[in-house]
Design an enzyme around this catalytic site. Structure first.
Site, mmCIF file in Angstrom:
data_model
loop_
_atom_site.group_PDB
_atom_site.id
_atom_site.type_symbol
_atom_site.label_atom_id
_atom_site.label_comp_id
_atom_site.label_asym_id
_atom_site.label_seq_id
_atom_site.Cartn_x
_atom_site.Cartn_y
_atom_site.Cartn_z
ATOM 1 N N HIS A 175 5.746 5.599 11.473
ATOM 2 C CA HIS A 175 5.173 5.529 10.120
ATOM 3 C C HIS A 175 4.216 6.732 10.021
ATOM 4 C CE1 HIS A 175 3.737 4.102 6.406
ATOM 5 N NE2 HIS A 175 3.375 2.870 6.714
ATOM 6 N N ARG A 208 0.808 -1.223 0.000
ATOM 7 C CA ARG A 208 0.000 0.000 0.000
ATOM 8 C C ARG A 208 0.841 1.273 0.000
ATOM 9 N NH1 ARG A 208 -2.622 -3.912 2.050
ATOM 10 N NH2 ARG A 208 -0.653 -4.282 3.045
ATOM 11 N N THR A 209 1.821 1.325 0.889
ATOM 12 C CA THR A 209 2.531 2.595 1.080
ATOM 13 C C THR A 209 3.234 3.026 -0.207
ATOM 14 O OG1 THR A 209 2.810 2.031 3.394
ATOM 15 C CG2 THR A 209 4.188 3.804 2.553
ATOM 16 N N LYS A 229 26.926 -2.796 -2.434
ATOM 17 C CA LYS A 229 28.379 -2.557 -2.567
ATOM 18 C C LYS A 229 28.917 -1.788 -1.371
ATOM 19 C CE LYS A 229 27.733 -1.860 -7.533
ATOM 20 N NZ LYS A 229 27.777 -0.819 -8.576
ATOM 21 N N ARG A 280 11.557 3.682 2.927
ATOM 22 C CA ARG A 280 11.224 2.725 3.999
ATOM 23 C C ARG A 280 12.466 1.898 4.286
ATOM 24 N NH1 ARG A 280 5.979 -1.072 4.313
ATOM 25 N NH2 ARG A 280 5.188 0.937 5.058
HETATM 26 C C1 NCD Z 1 2.093 -1.315 8.169
HETATM 27 C C2 NCD Z 1 3.586 -1.145 8.228
HETATM 28 O O1 NCD Z 1 4.291 -1.357 7.257
HETATM 29 O O2 NCD Z 1 4.028 -0.760 9.306
HETATM 30 N N1 NCD Z 1 1.588 -1.462 6.881
HETATM 31 C C3 NCD Z 1 1.314 -0.341 6.155
HETATM 32 O O3 NCD Z 1 2.161 0.465 5.868
HETATM 33 N N2 NCD Z 1 0.045 -0.155 5.799
HETATM 34 C C4 NCD Z 1 1.547 -2.301 9.124
HETATM 35 C C5 NCD Z 1 2.120 -3.673 9.158
HETATM 36 O O4 NCD Z 1 3.004 -4.030 8.375
HETATM 37 O O5 NCD Z 1 1.635 -4.451 10.000
#
Ligand code: NCD
Length: 318
Positions: free
Chosen positions: A134, A55-56, A85, A106
């Protein structure tokens, strides 16, 4: 905070007025997307993911495209970048900043996106740094609550599951602390309790028992046990299936909204998917609008106000 060309690293950066501005702008972008469709023409977003995402990453990329911009994506930074590397995060950031206008990162380590931002000359967005934060998920959760309840104060919310490692919980609790009269119930096994530093400034209680914790709340925020954060997989297995919410349980509670950041494993039954009280797929959709807002603000664009009719020129009559 001043959004213009800043980094978005954590929820501590926001004042209450920033959050109100994001809610207001998100409504406008959701209701009038045509006003913004060419806003970022010629601009490039880079998405750099050192950890899995569905999703993100996709919603950041869709958001940029819907604003008229373009995307360069590397979803496999660990295997397919100079990290393999030995390049440092700061050097990678410097390089990406030479080609792009904004980036979303991320990474599995706490604090890594901040480290990244130190080398970055362009706005850097934290799309999840390990168990820490997040922030954009918290913003879309906040927007979803505001749309669903019609307010962002005076409610009671139960967080259920892995509250120790769940970064979406950490960010959302920190963010909701800015608003008035919110009661928190933290439902988790003792070993997966919410960190004290996050819970301490809230009106809250902790419980292990889900049946007890979800009584009389307005929102249940379910989370999965964060398997990838356990060093010892045997330890993880102890918590598999510890909480489960389904329609039978929900029907004993009345009008309570169900949220989940997704992905779900076994804690949320699919028999809730079409229930009007379930708003976890609304969270998914709202992620698009909120990320459109975040990208716009960080690149120096605010909500476009309608021209006041007083400013419209009327013919001058002699
Ligand atoms: C979450 C995350 O990556 O922290 N997912 C997300 O971004 N919607 C929640 C999770 O992974 O449980």
């Amino acid at each position: 905070m001043s959004f213009n060309h800043s980094h978005l690293l954590n929820t501590k950066q926001f004042q209450k007025s920033d959050l109100e501005q994001i809610i207001d702008f998100s409504h406008d972008i959701e209701n009038h997307p045509e006003k913004y469709q060419d806003l970022l023409k010629g601009k490039i977003l880079s998405t750099l993911f050192y950890e899995a995402s569905t999703r993100t990453r996709i919603s950041f990329e869709a958001a940029m495209i819907k604003l008229g911009g373009s995307v360069i994506s590397n979803p496999g930074m660990v295997q397919f970048s100079s990290v393999s590397k030995g390049e440092t995060l700061k050097d990678t950031a410097k390089v990406i900043g030479s080609y792009c206008d904004i980036m979303a990162i991320r990474h599995p380590e706490k604090g890594s996106v901040e480290e990244f931002s130190k080398g970055s000359d362009i706005p850097t967005i934290n799309a999840g740094d390990g168990i820490a934060e997040h922030p954009t998920q918290a913003l879309l959760d906040m927007y979803t609550i505001e749309k669903s309840l019609g307010r962002i104060n005076n409610f009671k919310i139960a967080f259920v599951g892995d509250l120790k490692y769940g970064r979406t919980v950490h960010s959302l609790v920190r963010l909701l602390r800015r608003f008035d009269n919110i009661e928190f119930v933290f439902v988790s096994p003792e070993q997966l309790k919410i960190p004290h530093k996050i819970a301490k400034k809230t009106n809250h209680r902790n419980t292990f028992c889900m049946n007890d914790g979800i009584q009389d709340v307005d929102i249940i925020y379910m989370t999965r046990i964060q398997k990838e954060r356990f060093k010892n997989k045997k330890e993880y297995k102890k918590f598999v299936g510890v909480y489960h919410l389904n329609k039978t349980i929900l029907d004993t509670l009345g009008d309570v909204k169900v949220m989940h950041p997704l992905p779900r494993v076994d804690e949320l039954s699919t028999d809730l998917d079409n229930d009007p009280r379930s708003i976890y797929f609304d969270q998914v959709k709202n992620g698009l609008y909120v990320r459109m807002v975040i990208i716009s603000l960080l690149l120096g664009h605010k909500k476009r106000e309608k021209k006041s009719s007083l400013l419209c020129s009327s013919p001058v009559l002699d």
